[in-house]
Design a protein around this motif. Structure first.
Motif, PDB file in Angstrom:
ATOM      1  N   GLY A 152       0.807  -1.218   0.000  1.00 29.97           N
ATOM      2  CA  GLY A 152       0.000   0.000   0.000  1.00 29.97           C
ATOM      3  C   GLY A 152       0.840   1.268   0.000  1.00 29.97           C
ATOM      4  N   THR A 153       1.964   1.254  -0.731  1.00 26.08           N
ATOM      5  CA  THR A 153       2.847   2.421  -0.776  1.00 26.08           C
ATOM      6  C   THR A 153       2.754   3.082  -2.149  1.00 26.08           C
ATOM      7  OG1 THR A 153       4.366   0.782   0.142  1.00 26.08           O
ATOM      8  CG2 THR A 153       5.091   3.061   0.173  1.00 26.08           C
ATOM      9  N   ALA A 154       2.756   4.412  -2.163  1.00 28.83           N
ATOM     10  CA  ALA A 154       2.791   5.133  -3.437  1.00 28.83           C
ATOM     11  C   ALA A 154       4.243   5.290  -3.864  1.00 28.83           C
ATOM     12  CB  ALA A 154       2.145   6.504  -3.293  1.00 28.83           C
ATOM     13  N   ILE A 155       4.443   5.536  -5.167  1.00 27.05           N
ATOM     14  CA  ILE A 155       5.807   5.498  -5.698  1.00 27.05           C
ATOM     15  C   ILE A 155       6.686   6.592  -5.110  1.00 27.05           C
ATOM     16  CG2 ILE A 155       5.486   6.956  -7.760  1.00 27.05           C
ATOM     17  CD1 ILE A 155       7.102   4.445  -9.128  1.00 27.05           C
ATOM     18  N   ASN A 156       6.079   7.727  -4.723  1.00 24.76           N
ATOM     19  CA  ASN A 156       6.937   8.772  -4.156  1.00 24.76           C
ATOM     20  C   ASN A 156       7.215   8.571  -2.665  1.00 24.76           C
ATOM     21  OD1 ASN A 156       4.331   9.372  -3.497  1.00 24.76           O
ATOM     22  ND2 ASN A 156       4.203  11.143  -4.858  1.00 24.76           N
ATOM     23  N   GLN A 157       6.748   7.430  -2.130  1.00 26.72           N
ATOM     24  CA  GLN A 157       7.045   7.131  -0.725  1.00 26.72           C
ATOM     25  C   GLN A 157       8.021   5.971  -0.579  1.00 26.72           C
ATOM     26  OE1 GLN A 157       2.996   6.108   0.215  1.00 26.72           O
ATOM     27  NE2 GLN A 157       2.632   8.042   1.283  1.00 26.72           N
ATOM     28  N   ILE A 158       8.373   5.303  -1.669  1.00 23.33           N
ATOM     29  CA  ILE A 158       9.160   4.077  -1.521  1.00 23.33           C
ATOM     30  C   ILE A 158      10.628   4.390  -1.237  1.00 23.33           C
ATOM     31  CG2 ILE A 158       7.638   2.683  -2.957  1.00 23.33           C
ATOM     32  CD1 ILE A 158       9.629   2.980  -5.222  1.00 23.33           C
ATOM     33  N   LYS A 159      11.332   3.367  -0.676  1.00 22.65           N
ATOM     34  CA  LYS A 159      12.734   3.571  -0.279  1.00 22.65           C
ATOM     35  C   LYS A 159      13.668   3.525  -1.476  1.00 22.65           C
ATOM     36  CE  LYS A 159      12.237   1.831   4.441  1.00 22.65           C
ATOM     37  NZ  LYS A 159      12.226   0.590   5.193  1.00 22.65           N
ATOM     38  N   ILE A 160      13.321   2.740  -2.495  1.00 24.49           N
ATOM     39  CA  ILE A 160      14.204   2.662  -3.668  1.00 24.49           C
ATOM     40  C   ILE A 160      14.186   3.999  -4.397  1.00 24.49           C
ATOM     41  CG2 ILE A 160      14.741   1.447  -5.821  1.00 24.49           C
ATOM     42  CD1 ILE A 160      13.156  -0.881  -4.919  1.00 24.49           C
ATOM     43  N   LYS A 161      15.366   4.477  -4.795  1.00 23.61           N
ATOM     44  CA  LYS A 161      15.449   5.683  -5.624  1.00 23.61           C
ATOM     45  C   LYS A 161      15.589   5.244  -7.080  1.00 23.61           C
ATOM     46  CE  LYS A 161      15.187   8.443  -2.192  1.00 23.61           C
ATOM     47  NZ  LYS A 161      14.151   7.520  -1.683  1.00 23.61           N
ATOM     48  N   PRO A 162      15.115   6.098  -8.011  1.00 22.84           N
ATOM     49  CA  PRO A 162      15.182   5.705  -9.429  1.00 22.84           C
ATOM     50  C   PRO A 162      16.586   5.288  -9.865  1.00 22.84           C
ATOM     51  CG  PRO A 162      13.883   7.702  -9.185  1.00 22.84           C
ATOM     52  CD  PRO A 162      14.430   7.388  -7.830  1.00 22.84           C
TER      53      PRO A 162
END
Lengths: 98, 501
Positions: free
Chosen positions: B380-390
């Motif tokens: 339930g995480t949005a992409i701008n909240q995830i730990k991985i960076k692009p």
């Protein structure tokens, strides 16, 4: 001269209940107003841009989109003819709005 | 008989400004207690004066630009008068003769039900007649002999977008609205949430026998609070009306409501008495002039839109149409992908034989659409909240591309990255996950596997070639999944063939 039917229609749109006397009086008065305005039809306005105001003021806007709550609900509801403390209460509105 | 269905759609979009259209009350009252965002202006008190919210004007011009509209640089406000308790002044301030935007079009793709592209899919253009700015009404709740009015919504900026009758079936209506919803979200001018009433649409439709020109009787459908409700209601009406016309019945000009639970339309009111709105210029507001400079500023704020992005992802990065759509549905995902791309833009193809326009685009896209989306949905995480960076995901793509790890291992690594935010390289090193491509090491493992499976080797040499895969599998297992599978395949075959001699 406006017909009584036309006066009725205008009165209904403004939610006014008129007596027979009033209807006749307003038919005369409204007709006089329309005749007066009708004089504009004699002027050539083909080169005049559509004019919504004769004042020079334009584009007065609120620059900052900032919230400022001016009244509390209790203050707002002081103006309600009837209320349940949360909402304005009105006679049941049965037809849908558009 | 066969009928043409002709549909036009009016859509009301609530603009996502902080304050209301003509006063400083909060415009975000959804779910709030009744009447807590109300002041004399939006309650329609005598003497209160409206002032235009500049941001709302800019938002409406942004949509106009996105919909390829002409913008009216000289416009004024008008009063639309009617009596209803949700409209406290007895009139709505709106634009009538000079809408903010006019004569545009929206282009979008009509896809299959799952959003995929197939041979029935096509590009469609719907003309936009106008988009004008106005104020929303309050909300009524009916109870017995009274109705209760909440003016939180009264005065929220509202943009009404009107199409030409260019829509010909339920799928096209669905696709149009979904494209419009994507655009308002890309522009950041509205949440576009139909369930919360931030986007409300009213299709009008009529049927006529195929091959004829005269329009049939038009009905309007209201109360549609999801895209699938729109599709359902139009499909239902098309069926109902063609059955009625087949029986020689007349279609009545009515406003219909959609009953989502029963899946039917219900007559809300007959449209006999046409309204007399008596539009006239709003004397409380001066006309609005939009300078060229202001319009240019607004144009510059319009980002690249989904359909343009999709085309670019295909031509610039060599992605498939499907991948391009998946990545651009959500602006945040598209931006995230593009950050990953630009982190690797200076690198040439790592694999000399691979013909790809961008060395890592396809792998990045696959990771995002596949593993990353799965992990985000599960947590339930949005992409701008995830730990991985692009740039970190790009690092993983590089490891796979360089065959440092194989794609099975990559699944483990991305999960670890998702949970910890660590670099792919660090995880591979710490866990000893690097793919074994050293042929002497692999030869030794293969030798062990062949020694442990003499029966299978014998049968293979007798002609049961399917056993090759079994032996390859055993070797992968023995290497704990780290062996380079292509190398195992060829080394194993060579080792077996040597035994024939």
């Amino acid at each position: 001269m406006l017909t009584s039917e036309q006066v009725n229609r205008v009165a209904h749109l403004a939610r006014l209940a008129l007596t027979e006397d009033e209807k006749q009086r307003y038919a005369r008065q409204l007709s006089a107003i329309l005749d007066y305005a009708e004089q504009l039809a004699n002027v050539d306005v083909s080169h005049v841009p559509p004019t919504a105001t004769v004042l020079p003021v334009r584009s007065v806007v609120r620059e900052a989109d900032v919230v400022n709550q001016l009244l509390t609900r209790d203050e707002v509801l002081k103006n309600a003819p009837r209320s349940d403390g949360e909402s304005f209460e009105v006679a049941a509105a049965i037809t849908e709005s558009s | 008989m066969d009928y043409d269905i002709i549909i036009g759609i009016e859509t009301h979009v609530e603009l996502d400004t902080h304050s209301k259209m003509f006063c400083t009350c909060s415009a975000n009252g959804f779910g709030a207690e009744p009447n807590v965002h109300v002041c004399p202006t939006c309650a329609g008190m005598p003497g209160a004066l409206p002032v235009i919210n500049k941001r709302a004007v800019e938002f409406s011009m942004m949509l106009g630009v996105a919909l390829n509209c002409s913008i009216n640089q000289h416009t004024f406000w008008e009063r639309k008068s009617y009596w209803y308790p949700d409209l406290p002044k007895g009139y709505q301030i709106t634009q009538y003769q000079y809408p903010m935007c006019y004569d545009g079009y929206l282009e979008f793709d009509v896809r299959d039900l799952s959003g995929g592209w197939n041979e029935q899919s096509y590009r469609k253009r719907v003309r936009i007649r106008r988009a004008h700015l106005e104020e929303d009404t309050g909300k009524l709740t009916h109870a017995g002999r009274s109705s209760y009015v909440d003016y939180n919504r009264s005065g929220v900026p509202l943009l009404e977008i009107v199409t030409e009758p260019d829509i010909f079936n339920a799928h096209e209506a669905y696709a149009y609205l979904s494209a419009l919803q994507d655009i308002v979200r890309y522009l950041g001018i509205s949440t576009g949430d139909m369930e919360k009433g931030a986007m409300r649409c009213e299709p009008n439709m009529s049927l006529r026998p195929k091959g004829t020109d005269a329009f049939g009787t038009k009905v309007e459908i209201k109360n549609l609070n999801s895209l699938s409700a729109v599709r359902g209601a139009i499909a239902y009406e098309a069926k109902r009306q063609s059955a009625a016309l087949d029986k020689g019945e007349k279609i009545r000009q009515v406003t219909l409501g959609w009953d989502d639970v029963r899946g039917v339309t219900v007559v809300q009111r007959e449209k006999e008495d046409a309204h007399d709105y008596r539009y006239f210029p709003e004397p409380d507001l001066p006309p609005l002039d939009v300078s060229d400079a202001w319009l240019d500023e607004v144009r510059a704020q319009v980002p690249e839109l989904p359909i343009a992005k999709q085309a670019r992802y295909q031509s610039e990065f060599g992605l498939s149409a499907y991948d391009a759509v998946q990545l651009t549905n959500n602006k945040a995902v598209a931006e995230w992908f593009e950050k990953g791309i630009s982190a690797g833009k200076d690198e040439g193809p790592v694999h000399p034989s691979s013909f790809i326009l961008h060395p890592f685009a396809k792998r990045l896209a696959n990771f995002i659409i596949g593993d990353l989306t799965r992990l985000m949905n599960a947590s339930g995480t949005a992409i701008n909240q995830i730990k991985i960076k692009p740039a970190q995901l790009l690092g993983l793509a590089k490891l796979v591309e360089a065959q440092t790890i194989n794609s099975n291992t990559a699944k483990l690594v991305i999960e670890e990255m998702f949970n910890t935010g660590a670099e792919a390289q660090a995880i591979v090193q710490a866990k000893g996950l690097a793919q074994v491509s050293d042929s002497s090491v692999l030869e030794k493992t293969i030798g062990d596997v062949l020694a442990a499976n003499p029966k299978e080797v014998e049968n293979y040499l007798k002609g049961n070639e399917k056993l090759l895969q079994f032996l390859v599998g055993q070797t992968m297992k023995a290497s704990k999944g780290k062996a380079n599978p292509q190398m195992i395949q060829s080394l194993m075959k060579a080792a077996l063939e040597r035994r024939r001699l």
